[in-house]
Design a protein around this motif. Structure first.
Motif, mmCIF file in Angstrom:
data_model
loop_
_atom_site.group_PDB
_atom_site.id
_atom_site.type_symbol
_atom_site.label_atom_id
_atom_site.label_comp_id
_atom_site.label_asym_id
_atom_site.label_seq_id
_atom_site.Cartn_x
_atom_site.Cartn_y
_atom_site.Cartn_z
ATOM 1 N N TYR A 216 36.426 29.169 11.206
ATOM 2 C CA TYR A 216 35.505 28.128 10.730
ATOM 3 C C TYR A 216 34.090 28.682 10.692
ATOM 4 N N GLN A 217 33.748 29.270 9.557
ATOM 5 C CA GLN A 217 32.433 29.874 9.374
ATOM 6 C C GLN A 217 31.709 29.208 8.200
ATOM 7 N N GLU A 218 30.387 29.111 8.320
ATOM 8 C CA GLU A 218 29.591 28.551 7.232
ATOM 9 C C GLU A 218 29.646 29.455 6.003
ATOM 10 N N THR A 219 29.466 28.856 4.839
ATOM 11 C CA THR A 219 29.420 29.668 3.623
ATOM 12 C C THR A 219 28.045 30.282 3.435
ATOM 13 N N PHE A 220 27.035 29.737 4.100
ATOM 14 C CA PHE A 220 25.696 30.333 4.089
ATOM 15 C C PHE A 220 25.038 30.029 5.425
ATOM 16 N N PRO A 221 24.173 30.916 5.923
ATOM 17 C CA PRO A 221 23.565 30.703 7.237
ATOM 18 C C PRO A 221 22.482 29.628 7.178
ATOM 19 N N TYR A 222 22.642 28.596 7.980
ATOM 20 C CA TYR A 222 21.614 27.549 8.055
ATOM 21 C C TYR A 222 20.531 27.949 9.054
ATOM 22 N N TYR A 223 20.957 28.549 10.161
ATOM 23 C CA TYR A 223 20.023 28.956 11.208
ATOM 24 C C TYR A 223 19.914 30.480 11.255
ATOM 25 N N PRO A 224 18.825 30.999 11.843
ATOM 26 C CA PRO A 224 18.646 32.459 11.929
ATOM 27 C C PRO A 224 19.604 33.081 12.945
ATOM 28 N N GLU A 225 19.891 34.350 12.764
ATOM 29 C CA GLU A 225 20.714 35.066 13.737
ATOM 30 C C GLU A 225 19.952 35.273 15.039
ATOM 31 N N THR A 226 18.645 35.503 14.929
ATOM 32 C CA THR A 226 17.797 35.710 16.102
ATOM 33 C C THR A 226 16.691 34.664 16.105
ATOM 34 N N TRP A 227 16.566 33.963 17.232
ATOM 35 C CA TRP A 227 15.560 32.916 17.340
ATOM 36 C C TRP A 227 14.273 33.464 17.956
ATOM 37 N N ILE A 228 13.132 32.964 17.497
ATOM 38 C CA ILE A 228 11.844 33.304 18.079
ATOM 39 C C ILE A 228 11.045 32.017 18.285
ATOM 40 N N SER A 229 9.984 32.108 19.097
ATOM 41 C CA SER A 229 9.079 30.978 19.277
ATOM 42 C C SER A 229 8.191 30.840 18.029
ATOM 43 N N PRO A 230 7.804 29.628 17.641
ATOM 44 C CA PRO A 230 7.998 28.371 18.371
ATOM 45 C C PRO A 230 9.284 27.637 18.007
ATOM 46 N N PHE A 231 10.092 28.231 17.124
ATOM 47 C CA PHE A 231 11.249 27.523 16.588
ATOM 48 C C PHE A 231 12.314 27.267 17.655
ATOM 49 N N ILE A 232 12.584 28.274 18.483
ATOM 50 C CA ILE A 232 13.575 28.092 19.538
ATOM 51 C C ILE A 232 13.101 27.061 20.557
ATOM 52 N N ASP A 233 11.792 27.002 20.787
ATOM 53 C CA ASP A 233 11.247 26.035 21.741
ATOM 54 C C ASP A 233 11.448 24.602 21.238
ATOM 55 N N ARG A 234 11.196 24.407 19.957
ATOM 56 C CA ARG A 234 11.393 23.079 19.374
ATOM 57 C C ARG A 234 12.863 22.698 19.375
ATOM 58 N N ARG A 235 13.721 23.668 19.103
ATOM 59 C CA ARG A 235 15.161 23.408 19.103
ATOM 60 C C ARG A 235 15.635 22.963 20.487
ATOM 61 N N ARG A 236 15.176 23.665 21.504
ATOM 62 C CA ARG A 236 15.569 23.308 22.872
ATOM 63 C C ARG A 236 15.016 21.945 23.271
ATOM 64 N N GLU A 237 13.769 21.705 22.908
ATOM 65 C CA GLU A 237 13.164 20.406 23.214
ATOM 66 C C GLU A 237 13.968 19.278 22.567
ATOM 67 N N ASN A 238 14.407 19.516 21.342
ATOM 68 C CA ASN A 238 15.191 18.519 20.623
ATOM 69 C C ASN A 238 16.535 18.279 21.315
ATOM 70 N N GLY A 239 17.238 19.357 21.609
ATOM 71 C CA GLY A 239 18.562 19.230 22.212
ATOM 72 C C GLY A 239 18.539 18.582 23.581
#
Length: 234
Positions: free
Chosen positions: A85-108
């Motif tokens: 079960y793999q996506e046909t295109f990548p929605y998220y990056p393979e490697t996360w960096i700030s501030p995006f990973i910080d917002r993702r964690r805050e959301n989750g």
């Protein structure tokens, strides 16, 4: 003072958020059709209008829920099946960096904290993840597809059309939740849709009347002020 027209548009935009609990109340077909007709005014490169929309209700909606939930439950017990079960295109990056990973964690963790789910409670997390595929009990789910021959730009076009759908829905007293969570299960989704082989899944949007009493719907994500992401050049 802002005109009533400006206030109405602004309210529809700022009042929209991802709703994750819905009432058991049907959405009339003519309302859905009106929303899609309005949304189709979205811009697209050279007016290609590359989107296609599948609207699922009733029996077909339940078939989609049953099949994808079964696959997700199997994955939870047999993670070695992930490669199937793999996506046909990548929605998220393979490697996360700030501030995006910080917002993702805050959301989750903000959402999980509201629901009383603590770090390490894998079964509760899995149950909440499954709610995505139960479409949060909404009566309608829309699947947006593209012809595979189209380029990345067409995904931008479809995204603008999807935004129009959500704003037009909000203006009519309906709520939505856009979902990329279905993409790994695109083979099942496209089979249920009986979509032709030349189409690919972009995402889904659930649609319905929000449950005003469910705590999950009090979860509103923060937004950065415009001055933090804008550069003015004169």
């Amino acid at each position: 003072m802002l005109s009533k027209q400006i206030q109405a548009v602004d309210q529809a935009i700022t009042g929209r958020h991802s709703v994750r609990a819905y009432l058991d109340k049907a959405v009339e077909k003519h309302i859905i059709q009106d929303i899609l007709n309005v949304a189709s005014r979205a811009p697209s490169g050279t007016n290609t209008q590359p989107w296609k929309v599948y609207v699922l209700t009733g029996v077909k909606r339940q078939e989609m829920i049953d099949r994808v939930c079964a696959a997700q439950i199997e994955l939870f017990t047999k993670p070695e099946l992930t490669d199937q079960y793999q996506e046909t295109f990548p929605y998220y990056p393979e490697t996360w960096i700030s501030p995006f990973i910080d917002r993702r964690r805050e959301n989750g963790w903000g959402l999980y904290g509201l629901l009383g789910i603590q770090k390490g409670e894998k079964e509760k997390m899995a149950a909440q993840q499954l709610r995505n595929y139960q479409i949060f009990d909404a009566p309608v789910v829309l699947f947006f597809t593209l012809n595979k021959i189209m380029g990345v730009g067409s995904k931008m076009d479809v995204s603008m059309m999807i935004q129009n759908v959500m704003i037009a829905a909000k203006a009519r007293g309906l709520d939505t939740c856009p979902q990329a969570a279905w993409n790994p299960f695109h083979s099942i989704v496209m089979d249920v849709l009986a979509a032709p082989d030349d189409e690919e899944l972009v995402c889904a949007v659930v649609l319905g009347y929000a449950d005003p009493d469910h705590i999950v719907n009090t979860f509103i994500t923060p937004r950065e002020p415009a001055e933090n992401f804008t550069v003015y050049l004169d």
